[in-house]
Design an enzyme around this catalytic site. Structure first.
Site: not given
Ligand SMILES: *[C@@H]1O[C@H](CO)[C@@H](O)[C@H](O)[C@H]1NC(C)=O
Length: 327
Positions: A128, A241
């Site tokens: 991220e 995720e």
């Protein structure tokens, strides 16, 4: 809905193929409940539980911590032998945001890489990083910045004679693929796996709409990547995720934390993705009570202490972790 008992009745009367098509994995932390580092024996105990439903785990850094989160944990040397013994695969993470973290993680990786090529499925450079950069340009990385780190790791893999022994990619929030921020990476020819993170929860969805949002996010990100790559097969795509906080977790807009909702999301969302032949990493395996308080994108508390599919003592939170499908 008592889905499994319905299937049992159906199975007694008609021939029925029952199987999960995608692979289930778990995001696995490197710390015990008090913040100290997991030893090999701790990972062995973790994997003994997770291997009942999962084939793979993923991590975020090889040299983890040394800041407010606690002591420095050296992950591969403890985790890889445990995973090899358990017959499970690992996707190792390299923290890419700073050269200091990147260099330490890469050096630690190459201490073990040659001996564990059959256990290391892939390496993600960055987690991220693009999303963080969008929130605050003083952190994270731009598309070109992240590509630079990936390219360095690719070159070191090549000069170590390990190209093709494990996949190389990154893990990123779905919207950073969908909006084109990740395009330099997608089209670079340096990645053969990309992990797409997607949460109905972080989009403040009611649990009743969380699965629709999650699957829609994945579809948008996968579609953009495949069109940018000009191929549906050149880059392997995973859901990197997803998950939902359980009892004790914080709410986020209309998304209400709770173990019942997390179980619903697991059964509806995760099982649906697996049924679509998408490989899914559930975030996360075990609760992590040591994690410091954090803030969500809306400025509200977004603590990540209660996201485990299992309690920190490895006992189950859900009454069942299976996904069953009729063909
Ligand atoms: C439900 O999810 C879909 C897909 O993401 C979205 O288009 C829609 O706006 C959501 N509905 C609500 C009420 O948020």
């Amino acid at each position: 809905m008592h889905f499994s008992s319905l299937l049992a009745v159906a199975a007694a009367t008609t021939p029925l193929a029952v199987y999960a098509k995608g692979q289930l994995g778990y995001a696995l932390g490197s710390r015990l409940s008090d913040g100290s580092c997991k030893a090999q024996s701790d990972y062995e105990a973790d994997l003994a539980v997770l291997k009942e439903t999962a084939t793979i785990v993923r991590t975020y850094a090889n040299v983890d911590g040394g800041d407010s989160s606690g002591p420095i944990c050296h992950v591969p040397g403890a985790l890889l032998p445990a995973a090899e013994a358990a017959g499970m695969k690992v996707i190792l993470g390299i923290w890419a945001d700073t050269d200091t973290a990147f260099d330490a993680d890469v050096a630690e990786f190459f201490k073990y890489a040659k001996d564990y090529t059959s256990t290391i499925y892939a390496v993600t450079v960055g987690s991220e990083a693009l999303y963080r950069n969008q929130q605050d340009s003083s952190t994270g990385l731009t598309g070109d910045g992240l590509l630079n780190q990936i390219s360095k790791f690719y070159s070191q893999t090549s000069s170590s004679g390990l190209l093709g022994k494990y996949k190389i990619g990154t893990a990123e929030s779905w919207n950073k693929y969908q909006d084109g921020t990740a395009n330099p990476i997608v089209s670079s020819g340096k990645v053969d796996i990309l992990l797409v993170n997607a949460f109905g929860y972080w989009q403040q969805q009611l649990i009743s709409n969380a699965t629709a949002t999650y699957l829609d996010d994945l579809q948008q990100a996968f579609g953009k990547i495949q069109s940018e790559a000009g191929s549906t097969t050149s880059i392997e795509l995973w859901n990197g995720e997803t998950g939902w906080p359980t009892d004790g977790g914080t709410n986020y807009g209309a998304a209400i934390a709770g173990t019942d909702n997390a179980f619903t999301f697991f059964k509806d969302g995760v099982c649906a993705a697996l049924d679509w032949n998408i490989n899914v990493f559930y975030f996360e395996a075990f609760d992590e009570p040591w994690k410091p308080a954090s803030t969500g994108a809306d400025g509200q508390p977004g603590n990540e202490n209660h996201w485990g599919a299992y309690n920190v003592d490895r006992s189950p939170k859900f009454k069942d972790y299976s996904c069953s499908y009729s063909s």
